[in-house]
Scaffold this motif. Structure first.
Motif, short mmCIF file in Angstrom:
data_model
loop_
_atom_site.label_atom_id
_atom_site.label_comp_id
_atom_site.label_asym_id
_atom_site.label_seq_id
_atom_site.Cartn_x
_atom_site.Cartn_y
_atom_site.Cartn_z
N PRO A 166 49.95 -3.17 58.68
CA PRO A 166 48.55 -3.05 58.27
C PRO A 166 48.39 -3.14 56.76
CG PRO A 166 49.42 -0.89 58.74
CD PRO A 166 50.51 -1.89 59.07
N LEU A 167 49.51 -3.09 56.02
CA LEU A 167 49.46 -3.07 54.56
C LEU A 167 49.27 -4.47 53.98
CD1 LEU A 167 52.39 -0.63 53.73
CD2 LEU A 167 49.96 -0.11 53.94
N SER A 168 48.62 -4.51 52.82
CA SER A 168 48.53 -5.77 52.10
C SER A 168 49.91 -6.11 51.56
CB SER A 168 47.54 -5.64 50.94
OG SER A 168 48.05 -4.78 49.93
N VAL A 169 50.13 -7.37 51.25
CA VAL A 169 51.40 -7.79 50.66
C VAL A 169 51.62 -7.04 49.35
CG1 VAL A 169 52.61 -9.74 49.60
CG2 VAL A 169 51.38 -10.06 51.76
N ARG A 170 50.56 -6.87 48.56
CA ARG A 170 50.66 -6.16 47.28
C ARG A 170 51.13 -4.71 47.47
NH1 ARG A 170 46.16 -3.83 43.64
NH2 ARG A 170 47.21 -3.70 41.65
N ALA A 171 50.50 -4.00 48.41
CA ALA A 171 50.86 -2.60 48.65
C ALA A 171 52.27 -2.48 49.21
CB ALA A 171 49.87 -1.94 49.60
N SER A 172 52.61 -3.31 50.16
CA SER A 172 53.95 -3.26 50.76
C SER A 172 55.01 -3.59 49.72
CB SER A 172 54.04 -4.22 51.94
OG SER A 172 55.25 -4.07 52.60
N SER A 173 54.74 -4.58 48.90
CA SER A 173 55.68 -4.97 47.85
C SER A 173 55.87 -3.83 46.85
CB SER A 173 55.18 -6.23 47.14
OG SER A 173 56.03 -6.59 46.10
N PHE A 174 54.77 -3.19 46.45
CA PHE A 174 54.86 -2.08 45.50
C PHE A 174 55.68 -0.93 46.06
CE2 PHE A 174 53.63 1.66 43.18
CZ PHE A 174 53.54 1.21 41.87
N LEU A 175 55.42 -0.55 47.29
CA LEU A 175 56.15 0.56 47.91
C LEU A 175 57.64 0.26 48.05
CD1 LEU A 175 53.59 1.59 50.67
CD2 LEU A 175 54.27 2.96 48.69
N SER A 176 57.99 -0.98 48.31
CA SER A 176 59.40 -1.32 48.51
C SER A 176 60.11 -1.67 47.20
CB SER A 176 59.54 -2.49 49.49
OG SER A 176 58.99 -3.67 48.96
N ARG A 177 59.38 -2.16 46.22
CA ARG A 177 60.00 -2.60 44.97
C ARG A 177 59.98 -1.52 43.89
NH1 ARG A 177 57.38 -4.43 40.84
NH2 ARG A 177 55.49 -4.78 42.04
N VAL A 178 58.85 -0.83 43.73
CA VAL A 178 58.67 0.17 42.69
C VAL A 178 58.91 1.57 43.23
CG1 VAL A 178 57.07 1.16 41.01
CG2 VAL A 178 57.07 -1.32 41.44
N GLY A 179 58.39 1.86 44.41
CA GLY A 179 58.57 3.16 45.03
C GLY A 179 57.52 4.18 44.60
N VAL A 180 57.69 5.39 45.10
CA VAL A 180 56.77 6.49 44.84
C VAL A 180 57.59 7.69 44.37
CG1 VAL A 180 55.04 8.01 45.89
CG2 VAL A 180 55.20 5.64 46.62
N PRO A 181 57.12 8.40 43.33
CA PRO A 181 57.85 9.58 42.87
C PRO A 181 57.98 10.64 43.95
CG PRO A 181 56.18 8.95 41.28
CD PRO A 181 55.93 8.13 42.52
N ASN A 182 59.02 11.42 43.82
CA ASN A 182 59.25 12.53 44.74
C ASN A 182 59.83 13.69 43.94
OD1 ASN A 182 59.47 13.60 47.52
ND2 ASN A 182 61.64 13.71 46.99
N ASP A 183 58.98 14.65 43.61
CA ASP A 183 59.41 15.85 42.89
C ASP A 183 58.41 16.95 43.17
OD1 ASP A 183 57.21 15.37 41.25
OD2 ASP A 183 58.34 15.40 39.39
N TYR A 184 58.36 17.97 42.34
CA TYR A 184 57.48 19.09 42.64
C TYR A 184 56.01 18.79 42.32
CZ TYR A 184 58.35 20.15 37.70
OH TYR A 184 58.48 20.06 36.34
N PHE A 185 55.69 17.73 41.59
CA PHE A 185 54.30 17.33 41.36
C PHE A 185 53.73 16.60 42.57
CE2 PHE A 185 56.05 16.92 36.95
CZ PHE A 185 55.35 17.96 36.40
N PHE A 186 54.60 15.84 43.23
CA PHE A 186 54.17 14.98 44.32
C PHE A 186 55.37 14.76 45.23
CE2 PHE A 186 53.31 10.82 46.28
CZ PHE A 186 52.00 10.98 46.68
N ILE A 187 55.24 15.14 46.48
CA ILE A 187 56.34 14.97 47.43
C ILE A 187 56.04 13.74 48.27
CG2 ILE A 187 57.58 15.98 49.37
CD1 ILE A 187 56.74 18.75 48.19
N SER A 188 56.89 12.74 48.14
CA SER A 188 56.68 11.51 48.88
C SER A 188 56.82 11.77 50.37
CB SER A 188 57.70 10.46 48.44
OG SER A 188 57.63 9.34 49.28
N ARG A 189 56.04 11.05 51.16
CA ARG A 189 56.10 11.19 52.61
C ARG A 189 57.51 10.94 53.11
NH1 ARG A 189 56.88 8.17 56.58
NH2 ARG A 189 56.65 6.25 55.44
N GLY A 190 58.23 10.02 52.48
CA GLY A 190 59.57 9.69 52.93
C GLY A 190 60.65 10.44 52.18
N GLY A 191 60.27 11.46 51.42
CA GLY A 191 61.23 12.18 50.59
C GLY A 191 62.18 13.04 51.38
#
Length: 190
Positions: free
Chosen positions: A32-57
């Motif tokens: 369901p994701l756009s190519v841009r969103a899917s590419s960003f999530l797989s290439r850049v990623g999402v932070p995972n620490d005490y400010f923000f816990i990634s869903r896949g962390g």
């Protein structure tokens, strides 16, 4: 961090290699994701620490997750047994992570990021124009907090100024998780 696009290096410099979660790239009709969103999530990623816990962390103790974590807003809200219902159109949005008091979800129709407060009414609050803005804001928050440890005179308003320079959405709604965190910074408890 420059005003150019955020890259993997920026996220790793801020959060360390273990502080970045990458999502598998999904394309075509199965995603369901756009190519841009899917590419960003797989290439850049999402932070995972005490400010923000990634869903896949990873779990805090390093063990594998025993139960599969909710991926979509609808199943997340049902799993958490909240006293509110989320709007029908939001149920298929992807949970990308969690702030201290809210979940962050990606609307695949427009790539905007919305927050669902744990103690709210189930209505989404627009907090970022896209994933890049979310990640840039989290990096800005991380660096601001580090600078503030070194310089207690650094005014909390500086965080808002820095984030507003590239996205005005995080602080535009009074009920936003960003405003909640900002107030905790002002009160000295964040």
């Amino acid at each position: 961090m420059s005003s150019e696009s955020i890259g993997t290096r920026d996220v790793i410099e801020a959060f360390g290699l273990e502080g970045v979660v990458f999502f598998p790239y999904a394309e075509g009709e199965s995603s369901p994701l756009s190519v841009r969103a899917s590419s960003f999530l797989s290439r850049v990623g999402v932070p995972n620490d005490y400010f923000f816990i990634s869903r896949g962390g990873p779990e805090e103790d390093g063990d594998a997750v025993e139960e599969e974590e909710s991926v979509y807003v609808g199943s997340w809200a049902a799993d958490e047994d909240f006293s509110f219902d989320v709007p029908e159109e939001c149920k298929s949005w992807l949970i990308v992570g969690h702030f201290p008091c809210a979940a962050a979800a990606l609307n695949p129709a427009d790539d905007h990021i919305y927050a669902f407060s744990y103690d709210g009414d189930g209505k989404p609050i627009l907090i970022h124009r896209d994933l890049e803005s979310l990640v840039r804001s989290l990096i800005t928050l991380k660096y601001f907090c580090e600078e503030r440890e070194e310089n207690e005179d650094l005014a909390p308003e500086e965080l808002r100024t820095r984030v507003d320079s590239f996205d005005r959405l995080p602080f535009s709604d009074e009920a936003s998780e960003w405003n909640r965190m900002y107030e905790e910074i002002v009160d000295g408890i964040f």
